[in-house]
Motif scaffolding. Sequence first.
Motif, short mmCIF file in Angstrom:
data_model
loop_
_atom_site.label_atom_id
_atom_site.label_comp_id
_atom_site.label_asym_id
_atom_site.label_seq_id
_atom_site.Cartn_x
_atom_site.Cartn_y
_atom_site.Cartn_z
N TRP A 117 -55.48 -26.85 39.28
CA TRP A 117 -56.70 -26.14 38.91
C TRP A 117 -57.24 -26.74 37.62
N THR A 118 -58.56 -26.67 37.43
CA THR A 118 -59.20 -27.16 36.21
C THR A 118 -60.08 -26.06 35.63
N THR A 119 -60.06 -25.93 34.30
CA THR A 119 -60.87 -24.91 33.65
C THR A 119 -62.30 -25.40 33.46
N SER A 120 -63.26 -24.62 33.91
CA SER A 120 -64.67 -24.96 33.81
C SER A 120 -65.20 -24.58 32.43
N PRO A 121 -66.20 -25.29 31.91
CA PRO A 121 -66.77 -24.92 30.61
C PRO A 121 -67.57 -23.62 30.68
N GLY A 122 -67.91 -23.16 31.89
CA GLY A 122 -68.72 -21.96 32.03
C GLY A 122 -67.88 -20.71 32.21
#
Length: 283
Positions: A5-10
């Motif tokens: 999983w990757t953390t979104s800037p939003g």
Amino acid sequence: MVHLWTTSPGSLPSGTSQSMGGGLQTAAFYTAGTPQLTATYEYDGSTWTAGGACNSGRSNGMGAGTQTAGLIGFGYRDPFANQNSTEEYNGTGWTTVNPGNTARRNVGGWGTQTSAICAGGYTTTSVTTTEEYDGTNWTATASLGDADAIAPGGAGTSIPAGLVAAGTVAEEYNVASTLVVAGAWASGGILPSNRSGQGGTIGDSTTPLGVSGQVTYPLFTNATDEYASSVWTGGGNYPTTIRAAFGGGTVTAAWMTGGETSVPNGPALSATNTYNRTAWTAG
């Protein structure tokens, strides 16, 4: 292949949990939640912006559809009131439509604004009740086989086929008699670990994604599991150990946001993460 999983800037403007939503990784909606929130937010793949507020604040209901044709129903309002009300979203505002038949919370669901399922849940006890929505009315249909499937994740694109998963139990639904039994549930693959209050089961009935959740009170997990041919296999761990988040999209382009890190009820999170079957990304 490493699945992450990757953390979104939003991030959401504020932390929420036990909310509902639907749509794709690049066009999603997310609404309601604890405590009786009505705010709606729309996601474009990187940023959440305010949409039209829903009419009835609630938590632990079902969500389905798209950002411009969304659906929410059932759920819970304090004090101690299960819900059967239903609302449709057109990308701008919500309209209250015909209610479901059995008021309940902690339900699983999937589908579109004109073809959806709500399954399982809790009234004063765990129930196997399943209802189909045709865009106008909810109609009772085949019951789940396992009444322990409360707070399940649900995955599917329309009534004809879908899946719910909770505890270690997965059940598949299909109205095509050539595949299972017309309008009936069939046992699916056993989940690798017991869980409830999942972040959602994302995708469709043949390739869903079960994410995080509560293992045994008060323990949570960040496990991600992918489902294919009645078998669950481990995917990339979610960045945070949580329950009561909500997500959507597909196995190769999923999103999930909100949730809580401890019980009871909090603290609620605002971070959004995305999954491309290689990595979860912050969003």
